[in-house]
Design an enzyme around this catalytic site. Structure first.
Site, PDB file in Angstrom:
ATOM      1  NE  ARG A 166      -9.212  51.865  47.243  1.00 41.35           N
ATOM      2  CZ  ARG A 166      -9.560  52.953  47.924  1.00 41.35           C
ATOM      3  NH1 ARG A 166      -8.830  54.050  47.832  1.00 41.35           N
ATOM      4  NH2 ARG A 166     -10.610  52.938  48.697  1.00 41.35           N
ATOM      5  NE  ARG A 198     -11.195  57.594  52.066  1.00 40.19           N
ATOM      6  CZ  ARG A 198     -11.711  56.372  51.951  1.00 40.19           C
ATOM      7  NH1 ARG A 198     -12.732  56.020  52.705  1.00 40.19           N
ATOM      8  NH2 ARG A 198     -11.234  55.519  51.092  1.00 40.19           N
ATOM      9  CE  LYS A 231     -17.251  48.893  50.455  1.00 42.96           C
ATOM     10  NZ  LYS A 231     -16.696  49.751  49.425  1.00 42.96           N
ATOM     11  NE  ARG A 246     -12.719  45.350  48.770  1.00 46.90           N
ATOM     12  CZ  ARG A 246     -12.908  46.245  49.741  1.00 46.90           C
ATOM     13  NH1 ARG A 246     -13.266  45.866  50.939  1.00 46.90           N
ATOM     14  NH2 ARG A 246     -12.742  47.531  49.496  1.00 46.90           N
TER      15      ARG A 246
HETATM   16  P1  B4P Z   1     -16.627  54.802  51.782  1.00 46.80           P
HETATM   17  O1  B4P Z   1     -17.164  54.112  50.595  1.00 46.80           O
HETATM   18  O2  B4P Z   1     -17.445  54.726  53.013  1.00 46.80           O
HETATM   19  O3  B4P Z   1     -15.159  54.228  51.849  1.00 46.80           O
HETATM   20  P2  B4P Z   1     -14.650  52.878  52.471  1.00 46.80           P
HETATM   21  O4  B4P Z   1     -15.621  52.221  53.362  1.00 46.80           O
HETATM   22  O5  B4P Z   1     -13.394  53.271  53.081  1.00 46.80           O
HETATM   23  O6  B4P Z   1     -14.501  51.829  51.304  1.00 46.80           O
HETATM   24  P3  B4P Z   1     -13.271  51.404  50.460  1.00 46.80           P
HETATM   25  O7  B4P Z   1     -13.807  50.366  49.541  1.00 46.80           O
HETATM   26  O8  B4P Z   1     -12.701  52.611  49.847  1.00 46.80           O
HETATM   27  O9  B4P Z   1     -12.101  50.843  51.406  1.00 46.80           O
HETATM   28  P4  B4P Z   1     -11.926  49.611  52.419  1.00 46.80           P
HETATM   29  O10 B4P Z   1     -11.492  50.227  53.678  1.00 46.80           O
HETATM   30  O11 B4P Z   1     -13.117  48.717  52.466  1.00 46.80           O
HETATM   31  O12 B4P Z   1     -16.435  56.372  51.627  1.00 46.80           O
HETATM   32  C1  B4P Z   1     -15.513  57.000  50.794  1.00 46.80           C
HETATM   33  C2  B4P Z   1     -15.577  58.521  50.957  1.00 46.80           C
HETATM   34  O13 B4P Z   1     -16.809  59.031  50.459  1.00 46.80           O
HETATM   35  C3  B4P Z   1     -15.476  59.021  52.398  1.00 46.80           C
HETATM   36  O14 B4P Z   1     -14.589  60.097  52.458  1.00 46.80           O
HETATM   37  C4  B4P Z   1     -16.890  59.481  52.746  1.00 46.80           C
HETATM   38  O15 B4P Z   1     -16.904  60.550  53.674  1.00 46.80           O
HETATM   39  C5  B4P Z   1     -17.418  59.924  51.401  1.00 46.80           C
HETATM   40  N1  B4P Z   1     -18.862  59.761  51.290  1.00 46.80           N
HETATM   41  C6  B4P Z   1     -19.604  58.736  51.769  1.00 46.80           C
HETATM   42  N2  B4P Z   1     -20.907  58.912  51.465  1.00 46.80           N
HETATM   43  C7  B4P Z   1     -20.995  60.088  50.752  1.00 46.80           C
HETATM   44  C8  B4P Z   1     -22.069  60.814  50.155  1.00 46.80           C
HETATM   45  N3  B4P Z   1     -23.328  60.388  50.203  1.00 46.80           N
HETATM   46  N4  B4P Z   1     -21.771  61.956  49.492  1.00 46.80           N
HETATM   47  C9  B4P Z   1     -20.504  62.417  49.438  1.00 46.80           C
HETATM   48  N5  B4P Z   1     -19.446  61.791  49.996  1.00 46.80           N
HETATM   49  C10 B4P Z   1     -19.683  60.623  50.647  1.00 46.80           C
HETATM   50  O16 B4P Z   1     -10.724  48.758  51.762  1.00 46.80           O
HETATM   51  C11 B4P Z   1      -9.409  49.248  51.643  1.00 46.80           C
HETATM   52  C12 B4P Z   1      -8.465  48.140  51.155  1.00 46.80           C
HETATM   53  O17 B4P Z   1      -8.425  47.039  52.129  1.00 46.80           O
HETATM   54  C13 B4P Z   1      -8.815  47.439  49.854  1.00 46.80           C
HETATM   55  O18 B4P Z   1      -8.365  48.163  48.726  1.00 46.80           O
HETATM   56  C14 B4P Z   1      -8.075  46.069  50.034  1.00 46.80           C
HETATM   57  O19 B4P Z   1      -6.691  46.196  49.760  1.00 46.80           O
HETATM   58  C15 B4P Z   1      -8.240  45.773  51.505  1.00 46.80           C
HETATM   59  N6  B4P Z   1      -9.437  44.939  51.793  1.00 46.80           N
HETATM   60  C16 B4P Z   1     -10.500  45.294  52.575  1.00 46.80           C
HETATM   61  N7  B4P Z   1     -11.400  44.313  52.613  1.00 46.80           N
HETATM   62  C17 B4P Z   1     -10.914  43.305  51.838  1.00 46.80           C
HETATM   63  C18 B4P Z   1     -11.409  42.030  51.459  1.00 46.80           C
HETATM   64  N8  B4P Z   1     -12.597  41.574  51.891  1.00 46.80           N
HETATM   65  N9  B4P Z   1     -10.665  41.262  50.624  1.00 46.80           N
HETATM   66  C19 B4P Z   1      -9.474  41.670  50.198  1.00 46.80           C
HETATM   67  N10 B4P Z   1      -8.946  42.887  50.504  1.00 46.80           N
HETATM   68  C20 B4P Z   1      -9.659  43.694  51.319  1.00 46.80           C
END
Ligand code: B4P
Length: 188
Positions: free
Chosen positions: A145, A128, A14, A89
């Site tokens: 998670r 990561r 995402k 979420r």
């Molecule tokens: P991403 O999937 O891009 O990771 P993310 O955006 O950080 O999402 P995530 O759900 O993990 O965390 P968030 O910050 O929203 O990529 C993951 C990895 O995959 C990266 O290293 C990337 O380079 C790699 N990748 C991507 N595409 C690829 C491909 N095609 N092939 C290979 N590799 C690839 O949330 C973190 C925390 O914040 C949550 O656990 C929660 O505690 C809190 N939070 C955030 N929003 C919230 C909400 N709305 N409500 C409640 N808590 C919330």
């Protein structure tokens, strides 16, 4: 105003894709994860409140997230569009988002859901962890998670399906391939 939700489990790409989409279309990228991590790293009162919750891989309370999003929309009321990454979420967050957008005279335009199998998700997040050392990318926290995703977030698939807003996108492949598929689904 075009309001795109990028939806998917943790590690589905995402954040990666939201940055590229926002750049291409000139929309505001809103990552609730990035907003919360920045509060934590600056040691603000909000950051202190959410640090332990995030490090345990648990969702932060709806109340805090809704406040954050209200202030994002207030600050960017002239934006041409938004890419929401990590919000909503929970069902409650989704309903509140609908109300917030209604007040602005707009609504959710499209939900693109990135489909990636669990084995690949864990592999990406552990990779990561080595590259960025995020505290919530350890094996145990990743498991939490994913549980949170299955218990709270996955319900939104039905919510947006019923509203005929959801489109599934294959989230495995190269970043550019996935980006092209996403762009083909955006009517712009
Ligand atoms: P991403 O999937 O891009 O990771 P993310 O955006 O950080 O999402 P995530 O759900 O993990 O965390 P968030 O910050 O929203 O990529 C993951 C990895 O995959 C990266 O290293 C990337 O380079 C790699 N990748 C991507 N595409 C690829 C491909 N095609 N092939 C290979 N590799 C690839 O949330 C973190 C925390 O914040 C949550 O656990 C929660 O505690 C809190 N939070 C955030 N929003 C919230 C909400 N709305 N409500 C409640 N808590 C919330």
């Amino acid at each position: 105003m075009f309001n795109l939700i990028l939806f998917g489990p943790p590690g589905s790409g995402k954040g990666t894709q939201a940055i590229k989409i926002a750049e291409k279309y000139g929309w505001v990228h809103v990552s609730t994860g990035d907003i919360l991590r920045s509060e934590v790293s600056q040691g603000t009162p909000l950051g202190k409140k959410v640090k332990a919750v995030m490090e345990a891989g648990v969702l932060v309370s709806d109340e805090l997230l809704i406040d954050i999003m209200e202030s994002v929309f207030r600050k960017n009321h002239n934006a041409g569009g938004f890419v929401l990454d990590g919000f909503p979420r929970t069902l409650n967050q989704a309903k509140e988002l609908d109300k917030m957008l209604m007040k602005l005279g707009t609504k959710v335009s499209l939900v693109l859901s990135l489909d990636v199998d669990e084995e690949e998700l864990v592999k990406r997040l552990l990779k990561r962890a080595l590259e960025q050392g995020r505290k919530d990318d350890t094996e145990e926290v990743i498991k939490n998670r994913l549980v949170q995703y299955h218990q709270h977030t996955k319900l939104l698939i039905e919510y947006y399906k019923k509203m005929k807003l959801l489109k599934n996108i294959v989230g495995v492949g190269s970043i550019d391939e996935i980006f092209n598929t996403l762009c083909q689904s955006i009517p712009r």
